[in-house]
Design a protein around this motif. Structure first.
Motif, short mmCIF file in Angstrom:
data_model
loop_
_atom_site.label_atom_id
_atom_site.label_comp_id
_atom_site.label_asym_id
_atom_site.label_seq_id
_atom_site.Cartn_x
_atom_site.Cartn_y
_atom_site.Cartn_z
N PRO A 369 0.82 -1.22 0.00
CA PRO A 369 0.00 0.00 0.00
C PRO A 369 0.85 1.26 0.00
O PRO A 369 2.04 1.24 0.31
CB PRO A 369 -0.83 -0.12 1.28
N ARG A 370 0.21 2.36 -0.33
CA ARG A 370 0.88 3.66 -0.44
C ARG A 370 1.60 4.05 0.85
O ARG A 370 1.08 3.89 1.95
CB ARG A 370 -0.17 4.72 -0.78
N TYR A 371 2.81 4.58 0.67
CA TYR A 371 3.59 5.09 1.80
C TYR A 371 4.20 6.46 1.49
O TYR A 371 4.77 7.10 2.36
CB TYR A 371 4.71 4.10 2.17
N ARG A 372 4.09 6.94 0.25
CA ARG A 372 4.65 8.24 -0.13
C ARG A 372 3.66 9.37 0.19
O ARG A 372 2.45 9.21 0.07
CB ARG A 372 4.98 8.25 -1.62
N ASN A 373 4.23 10.53 0.57
CA ASN A 373 3.44 11.71 0.96
C ASN A 373 2.45 11.36 2.06
O ASN A 373 1.30 11.80 2.07
CB ASN A 373 2.73 12.32 -0.26
N VAL A 374 2.92 10.53 2.97
CA VAL A 374 2.14 10.13 4.15
C VAL A 374 2.96 10.48 5.38
O VAL A 374 4.16 10.23 5.42
CB VAL A 374 1.85 8.61 4.13
N GLY A 375 2.29 11.07 6.38
CA GLY A 375 3.02 11.46 7.57
C GLY A 375 4.06 12.52 7.24
O GLY A 375 3.77 13.53 6.61
N GLY A 384 0.34 9.51 -4.33
CA GLY A 384 1.25 8.39 -4.21
C GLY A 384 0.83 7.19 -5.03
O GLY A 384 0.00 7.30 -5.95
N PHE A 385 1.37 6.04 -4.69
CA PHE A 385 1.18 4.83 -5.50
C PHE A 385 1.24 3.61 -4.59
O PHE A 385 1.76 3.65 -3.47
CB PHE A 385 2.26 4.72 -6.58
N GLY A 386 0.69 2.51 -5.07
CA GLY A 386 0.84 1.20 -4.44
C GLY A 386 1.47 0.26 -5.46
O GLY A 386 1.63 0.60 -6.63
N TYR A 387 1.84 -0.91 -4.98
CA TYR A 387 2.44 -1.91 -5.88
C TYR A 387 1.61 -3.18 -5.89
O TYR A 387 1.08 -3.62 -4.87
CB TYR A 387 3.85 -2.29 -5.42
N GLY A 424 5.07 -3.93 -9.70
CA GLY A 424 4.58 -2.94 -10.65
C GLY A 424 3.74 -1.90 -9.94
O GLY A 424 2.80 -2.23 -9.19
N GLY A 425 4.06 -0.64 -10.14
CA GLY A 425 3.36 0.43 -9.44
C GLY A 425 2.04 0.81 -10.10
O GLY A 425 1.90 0.75 -11.32
N PHE A 426 1.08 1.19 -9.28
CA PHE A 426 -0.18 1.80 -9.73
C PHE A 426 -0.25 3.17 -9.09
O PHE A 426 -0.37 3.28 -7.85
CB PHE A 426 -1.40 0.97 -9.31
N LYS A 464 6.70 12.63 -12.57
CA LYS A 464 7.62 12.63 -11.43
C LYS A 464 7.39 11.42 -10.54
O LYS A 464 8.35 10.81 -10.04
CB LYS A 464 7.45 13.92 -10.62
N MET A 465 6.15 11.07 -10.35
CA MET A 465 5.82 9.92 -9.51
C MET A 465 6.39 8.63 -10.08
O MET A 465 6.84 7.75 -9.34
CB MET A 465 4.29 9.81 -9.38
N ARG A 466 6.40 8.51 -11.39
CA ARG A 466 6.86 7.27 -12.03
C ARG A 466 8.34 6.99 -11.75
O ARG A 466 8.76 5.83 -11.72
CB ARG A 466 6.60 7.32 -13.54
N ILE A 467 9.11 8.03 -11.55
CA ILE A 467 10.53 7.83 -11.21
C ILE A 467 10.64 7.09 -9.88
O ILE A 467 11.40 6.12 -9.74
CB ILE A 467 11.26 9.19 -11.16
N ASP A 468 9.87 7.54 -8.89
CA ASP A 468 9.86 6.84 -7.60
C ASP A 468 9.27 5.44 -7.73
O ASP A 468 9.71 4.51 -7.05
CB ASP A 468 9.05 7.64 -6.56
N MET A 469 8.26 5.29 -8.57
CA MET A 469 7.63 3.97 -8.74
C MET A 469 8.65 2.95 -9.22
O MET A 469 8.62 1.78 -8.82
CB MET A 469 6.44 4.08 -9.70
N MET A 470 9.57 3.37 -10.07
CA MET A 470 10.64 2.48 -10.52
C MET A 470 11.71 2.29 -9.46
O MET A 470 12.06 1.17 -9.08
CB MET A 470 11.30 3.04 -11.79
N ASN A 471 12.25 3.41 -8.98
CA ASN A 471 13.41 3.33 -8.09
C ASN A 471 13.08 2.71 -6.74
O ASN A 471 13.88 1.97 -6.17
CB ASN A 471 14.01 4.73 -7.90
N ASP A 472 11.89 3.02 -6.22
CA ASP A 472 11.50 2.42 -4.94
C ASP A 472 11.34 0.91 -5.07
O ASP A 472 11.68 0.16 -4.16
CB ASP A 472 10.18 3.01 -4.44
N ALA A 473 10.79 0.47 -6.20
CA ALA A 473 10.63 -0.97 -6.42
C ALA A 473 11.99 -1.66 -6.42
O ALA A 473 12.19 -2.72 -5.80
CB ALA A 473 9.90 -1.23 -7.73
N ALA A 474 12.95 -1.06 -7.12
CA ALA A 474 14.30 -1.63 -7.17
C ALA A 474 14.93 -1.63 -5.78
O ALA A 474 15.56 -2.62 -5.38
CB ALA A 474 15.16 -0.84 -8.15
#
Length: 567
Positions: A369-375, A384-387, A424-426, A464-474
């Motif tokens: 579940p989403r954890y970006r832009n939280v808290g 944000g995004f989930g995977y 894979g990010g959504f 911009k979000m898609r950059i994190d979706m890739m890098n966070d997954a890695a």
């Protein structure tokens, strides 16, 4: 005058009309009939009977003439549907012929449609997540879109209600902004997924979690329906009733009341507005086989034709009072179109599990579940995004093709390949006013209607979000011990996720929204819209469970108001 039918209007009159028979339309029919209303459900396409009409569900791979591949003729008649994986020989009868119902792409928009009883409830991905107050409050806090007129507490009991009936398997996690629900026993992660889950949660101290997908696949018998057989052939229709669909669940419940009439081949062209009562009096239907025009009448109308189908209907319902579409005094009808952006993330190879394998074909994956832009987390984008993803073993054919012969080749065929894990990010897209649909009066469909024009794109925030979706997954896969981790971004156009929503948004202020907090049109009190078009924001979770809950809630309110003579 002896052949004059003086009962014609009465014979076409019901307590309620439901436009559409998909996920939300099925729920509207169930709730309204169970509350005692005589309901007419109108579906523009053919009837599909549960079990009998799932004609490919039990076929073996070799029984398909083209082994799952599309013919050149199918590609020609389905230029949009063929763009991605959903349309295949295994379920080709569930998807529309694009040549019969064209639309105008001002910018690329992949519009996947199925014209039949059950709609996309027969083909959906079944991932079922609640929205939280994080999602209901985002618009207000960051200023994008209009404020939701409801909060989590308003819809929570309705999530409970629809989950208990639909049957959602999942694991309670007690994780902030990821509300738990009324779950059937969860499906089990495989050995690699369990290892990745532990390492991610140990590394991030539960600031990030990984859970099994919450899915509308039954893990136990439920409500007279059989449990999932782990065939992973869901898109062909499930003869076991093991996933939620109109056919397996809401339609039988509605039929059992004796209050439902289903009319397939009924394309609803307009909602008819009565100036004197300031209400809708009924609908104009085009019989999609005979082309005959028929009017039906009702006290309340539920519009559930899918996001863009419903919005086309409302835009097409013009009158002296509503020259720009029914209930469109705000000017918001057709605007704020959203979809999730996806097809980016990372994958890697797992070592140390070569003595393990999986059993069956689990029709589900994992979810982060989403954890970006939280808290306290702040990024250079909002929301944000989930995977979604999972682990599995590759096959023997990963080796050199030229060596694929002889005794060693036969031996190799009995040995599975390497374990791999993918995420894979959504991602959430924002409700931009300029992302819109409107009626293109220069083009017509098979039934003589003007077509919809779609002008929608993802913008800087999503990129911009898609950059994190890739890098966070890695980053997570590397922390979990995966080898050869690679990121990917295969591009994502609006419509591809098949989560289109917005265009008839809810809100407290009639000046900037189409619907109120009960999914009731501000300006036409007996019309309710409870499919994806009502959404003021997209969140990043799969949205169908929210449509179910909003529909059940709106139906309860509508019947209460009807009994009070308020509508």
């Amino acid at each position: 005058m002896s052949n004059l039918n003086t009962k014609a209007t009465a014979q076409n009159t019901y307590d309620a009309i439901v436009v559409g028979s998909g996920i939300s339309g099925g729920w509207a029919a169930k709730e309204l009939t169970e509350k005692g209303l005589k309901v007419l459900m109108l579906e523009r396409g053919r009837n599909i009977e549960h079990i009998k009409d799932y004609t490919t569900a039990m076929k073996k791979p070799w029984e398909f003439e083209h082994r799952g591949w599309l013919t050149e003729e199918q590609k020609r008649t389905h230029p949009v549907q063929k763009r991605d994986y959903p349309y295949q020989e295994y379920n080709e009868s569930f998807w529309v012929n694009d040549l019969e119902c064209p639309y105008t792409e001002v910018k690329r928009f992949d519009w996947y449609r199925g014209f039949h009883v059950g709609g996309k409830s027969l083909m959906w991905g079944r991932q079922s997540y609640r929205l939280s107050d994080l999602n209901f409050e985002d618009n207000l806090k960051d200023g994008h879109g209009n404020d939701w007129p409801i909060r989590y507490k308003d819809i929570a009991p309705w999530y409970d209600y629809v989950e208990k009936f639909a049957g959602i398997s999942g694991q309670a996690e007690n994780y902030p902004h990821f509300p738990d629900g009324q779950f059937l026993p969860p499906m089990e992660m495989n050995c690699v997924e369990k290892s990745v889950k532990k390492r991610i949660e140990d590394h991030w101290k539960k600031a990030r979690i990984m859970t099994i997908g919450r899915t509308a696949n039954l893990t136990v018998e439920h409500g007279g329906r059989g449990k999932c057989q782990y065939r992973n052939l869901c898109s062909r229709g499930c003869p076991f009733g093991a996933y939620f669909s109109t056919q397996s669940s809401t339609l039988p419940a509605a039929v059992a009341t004796g209050n439902l009439t289903v009319r397939p081949y009924s394309l609803v062209n307009q909602i008819l507005y009565d100036k004197e009562s300031q209400k809708a009096k009924g609908v104009l239907v085009i019989d999609s086989e005979s082309m005959e025009h028929i009017e039906y009448y009702a006290k309340i109308i539920f519009v559930n034709g899918s996001t863009l189908g419903s919005t086309f209907l409302l835009l097409n319902s013009v009158s002296n009072e509503f020259p720009n579409g029914l209930g469109n005094g705000s000017g918001q009808l057709g605007h704020n179109l959203m979809d999730h952006h996806f097809r980016c993330g990372a994958s890697g190879r797992a070592e140390g599990f070569d003595d393990k394998y999986t059993y069956g074909r689990r029709a589900n994956g994992i979810y982060i579940p989403r954890y970006r832009n939280v808290g306290g987390d702040k990024r250079d984008y909002v929301r944000g995004f989930g995977y979604q993803g999972g682990a599995g073993r590759g096959n023997w054919h990963a080796e050199v093709a030229e060596m694929a012969f002889g005794g060693e080749f036969k031996d190799q065929m009995t040995v599975p390949g390497a374990w791999n894990m993918g995420l894979g990010g959504f991602g959430e897209s924002l409700p931009y006013y300029e992302n819109r649909v409107y009626i293109d009066k220069t083009k017509k469909d098979k039934w003589g209607q003007n077509v919809l024009a779609i002008d929608c794109e993802f913008k800087e925030n999503e990129q911009k979000m898609r950059i994190d979706m890739m890098n966070d997954a890695a980053e997570m896969l590397e922390a979990a011990g995966m080898k050869d981790v690679k990121t990917f971004d295969n591009g994502s156009s609006p419509g591809m996720a098949i989560h289109e929503m917005g265009t008839a948004r809810m809100g407290n202020d009639p000046k900037n929204s189409v619907l109120n907090k009960w999914n009731q049109m501000h300006e036409v009190k007996n019309v309710f819209v409870t499919d994806g078009s009502c959404m003021p924001s997209a969140a990043c979770q799969n949205p169908s469970l929210t449509y179910m809950a909003l529909t059940a809630r709106a139906a309860d309110y509508a019947v209460s108001e009807l009994k009070k003579n308020n509508i």
